[in-house]
Design a protein around this motif. Structure first.
Motif, PDB file in Angstrom:
ATOM      1  N   VAL A 164       0.810  -1.201  -0.008  1.00 23.69           N
ATOM      2  CA  VAL A 164       0.191  -0.043  -0.023  1.00 23.69           C
ATOM      3  C   VAL A 164       0.953   1.356   0.094  1.00 23.69           C
ATOM      4  N   ILE A 165       0.578   2.177  -1.220  1.00 21.64           N
ATOM      5  CA  ILE A 165       1.332   3.238  -0.934  1.00 21.64           C
ATOM      6  C   ILE A 165       0.436   4.561  -0.474  1.00 21.64           C
ATOM      7  N   GLN A 166      -0.804   4.469  -0.658  1.00 25.30           N
ATOM      8  CA  GLN A 166      -1.666   5.709   0.018  1.00 25.30           C
ATOM      9  C   GLN A 166      -3.112   5.091   0.264  1.00 25.30           C
ATOM     10  N   THR A 167      -3.662   5.733   1.043  1.00 24.20           N
ATOM     11  CA  THR A 167      -4.995   5.388   1.536  1.00 24.20           C
ATOM     12  C   THR A 167      -5.794   6.588   1.349  1.00 24.20           C
ATOM     13  N   GLU A 168      -6.814   6.574   0.544  1.00 25.64           N
ATOM     14  CA  GLU A 168      -7.906   7.742   0.391  1.00 25.64           C
ATOM     15  C   GLU A 168      -9.288   7.365   0.743  1.00 25.64           C
ATOM     16  N   ARG A 169      -9.781   8.496   1.015  1.00 25.53           N
ATOM     17  CA  ARG A 169     -11.309   8.453   1.455  1.00 25.53           C
ATOM     18  C   ARG A 169     -12.236   8.591   0.251  1.00 25.53           C
ATOM     19  N   LEU A 170     -13.788   8.255   0.569  1.00 27.94           N
ATOM     20  CA  LEU A 170     -14.565   8.405  -0.575  1.00 27.94           C
ATOM     21  C   LEU A 170     -15.226   9.705  -0.505  1.00 27.94           C
ATOM     22  N   ASN A 171     -15.816  10.295  -1.520  1.00 33.02           N
ATOM     23  CA  ASN A 171     -16.356  11.259  -1.523  1.00 33.02           C
ATOM     24  C   ASN A 171     -17.602  11.224  -2.572  1.00 33.02           C
ATOM     25  N   VAL A 172     -18.465  11.898  -2.491  1.00 30.45           N
ATOM     26  CA  VAL A 172     -19.702  11.970  -3.370  1.00 30.45           C
ATOM     27  C   VAL A 172     -19.588  13.140  -4.636  1.00 30.45           C
ATOM     28  N   LYS A 292      11.956   3.322  -3.417  1.00 28.99           N
ATOM     29  CA  LYS A 292      12.286   4.133  -2.289  1.00 28.99           C
ATOM     30  C   LYS A 292      11.521   5.655  -2.357  1.00 28.99           C
ATOM     31  N   THR A 293      11.588   6.123  -3.673  1.00 26.19           N
ATOM     32  CA  THR A 293      11.155   7.420  -3.807  1.00 26.19           C
ATOM     33  C   THR A 293       9.648   7.283  -3.165  1.00 26.19           C
ATOM     34  N   ALA A 294       8.935   6.394  -3.815  1.00 23.94           N
ATOM     35  CA  ALA A 294       7.387   6.164  -3.588  1.00 23.94           C
ATOM     36  C   ALA A 294       7.311   6.073  -2.021  1.00 23.94           C
ATOM     37  N   ARG A 295       8.007   5.085  -1.404  1.00 25.83           N
ATOM     38  CA  ARG A 295       7.924   4.877   0.139  1.00 25.83           C
ATOM     39  C   ARG A 295       8.393   6.237   0.833  1.00 25.83           C
ATOM     40  N   ASP A 296       9.315   6.824   0.541  1.00 28.45           N
ATOM     41  CA  ASP A 296       9.696   8.384   1.033  1.00 28.45           C
ATOM     42  C   ASP A 296       8.519   9.423   0.928  1.00 28.45           C
ATOM     43  N   MET A 297       7.519   8.901   0.059  1.00 29.63           N
ATOM     44  CA  MET A 297       6.385  10.075   0.020  1.00 29.63           C
ATOM     45  C   MET A 297       5.179   9.572   0.347  1.00 29.63           C
ATOM     46  N   ARG A 298       5.182   8.337   1.073  1.00 26.52           N
ATOM     47  CA  ARG A 298       3.998   7.609   1.623  1.00 26.52           C
ATOM     48  C   ARG A 298       3.237   8.278   2.575  1.00 26.52           C
ATOM     49  N   GLY A 299       3.682   8.774   3.651  1.00 26.69           N
ATOM     50  CA  GLY A 299       3.043   9.611   4.707  1.00 26.69           C
ATOM     51  C   GLY A 299       2.401  10.837   3.943  1.00 26.69           C
ATOM     52  N   SER A 300       3.119  11.673   3.265  1.00 28.44           N
ATOM     53  CA  SER A 300       2.601  12.853   2.797  1.00 28.44           C
ATOM     54  C   SER A 300       1.392  12.483   1.792  1.00 28.44           C
ATOM     55  N   LEU A 301       1.534  11.456   0.977  1.00 27.12           N
ATOM     56  CA  LEU A 301       0.618  10.992   0.156  1.00 27.12           C
ATOM     57  C   LEU A 301      -0.787  10.722   0.911  1.00 27.12           C
ATOM     58  N   SER A 302      -0.912  10.072   1.866  1.00 24.38           N
ATOM     59  CA  SER A 302      -2.029   9.696   2.553  1.00 24.38           C
ATOM     60  C   SER A 302      -2.620  10.744   3.550  1.00 24.38           C
TER      61      SER A 302
END
Length: 320
Positions: A164-172, A292-302
């Motif tokens: 998992v690289i990002q967790t997102e919410r749902l919107n209408v 590594k680039t993606a993992r370094d950004m994981r916190g800011s993405l979610s």
């Protein structure tokens, strides 16, 4: 003429002598004694069968053949240096080609941000994007046409690794003129009575099935469901006033005329994971650098905030 007898040291020595204009200066530059250097040049002339240098009282000058050989020898040495540098960069994941599989709403925010960060770090790497659904990405990874893919709802694949690289919410997503568009939040019971536009039709398991499970867990049975191929089509239909849709945070960056995005109520809120997938046996430095680039950004993405609801001016019917 036994050209196999010509070695790289012959080229380096000869180029140094011509550039320095003397054996003595060339020997100092190469950190060798002068007699062995002289013998190497003589050996080179014997192999080629032509004189390459003219000895002068104050040094040496290349003959016409020597001048031509000097130019070619210098080019060869430069090519070898370039090849070594490129191999070194490739070995550290800083050079090469990265084939990335993309699909869905993440192309509106997350994936471009990761790729831009990677290109900032490794500008010499060529990044090629391939629009493939989950099934297509898995096939392309196994056929080694992809290096890494981004998608949702991966099942267990013994030869592939995903995280998992990002967790997102749902919107209408609603048209601004819809009666529910003015609510600060919406519940599943409210939207279950509306015409729902869900996506994609294939492959399964899909976002549609996850949505239906979410409704059923809340005891809601949607009245009307229209299935389309992708989120862009779904939001485009919303823009035309036809139904409403459910989208992740990334899709809220898709700004079409008249469309507003309203979050789900906290008690109905659901999250969806975006995953990276790659071959387990791929230990290339290029892939590791990208991961590594993606993992370094994981916190800011979610943690990235959901785009705000468009202002009234942006929802004016005149722009629809």
């Amino acid at each position: 003429m036994n050209l196999s007898a010509v070695e790289l040291r012959h080229l380096r020595y000869f180029v140094a002598v011509v550039e320095q204009g003397s054996f003595r200066a060339a020997a100092l530059r190469l950190h060798v004694s002068q007699p062995p250097l002289t013998r190497q040049i003589q050996q080179l002339e014997e192999v080629l069968g032509v004189p390459l240098l003219v000895r002068r009282p104050r040094g040496v000058e290349p003959t016409s053949a020597g001048l031509l050989f000097f130019e070619e020898a210098r080019n060869i040495l430069l090519l070898i240096e370039q090849a070594a540098n490129r191999a070194r960069l490739a070995g550290h994941g800083q050079l090469g080609r990265l084939d990335v599989g993309v699909f869905g709403s993440a192309v509106f925010d997350t994936i471009p941000r990761i790729i831009q960060a990677f290109r900032d770090r490794f500008p010499r790497v060529e990044v090629v994007l391939h629009n493939l659904d989950r099934t297509g990405q898995i096939r392309a990874l196994r056929e080694r046409r992809l290096t890494v893919g981004f998608n949702r709802f991966f099942d267990h694949e013994p030869d592939l690794s995903w995280e998992v690289i990002q967790t997102e919410r749902l919107n209408v997503a609603l048209h601004h003129a819809h009666p529910l568009a003015q609510h600060p939040q919406l519940g599943l019971a409210q939207i279950g009575t509306q015409e729902l536009i869900l996506y994609p039709r294939t492959p399964r398991p899909s976002f549609i099935e996850q949505m239906l499970r979410l409704f059923h867990r809340k005891g809601v049975s949607p009245h009307v469901i229209h299935e389309v191929d992708d989120v862009v089509t779904a939001v485009a239909l919303v823009s035309s006033g036809f139904g409403i849709s459910l989208v992740t945070d990334s899709a809220c960056n898709l700004r079409l005329p008249g469309v507003v995005y309203v979050p789900l109520r906290s008690e109905d809120r659901a999250t969806f994971d975006l995953c990276m997938i790659h071959r387990k046996d791929d230990e290339s430095a290029l892939l590791q650098a990208f991961l590594k680039t993606a993992r370094d950004m994981r916190g800011s993405l979610s943690a990235k905030a959901r785009p705000t609801k468009p202002r009234a001016a942006e929802s004016d019917p005149s722009i629809a």
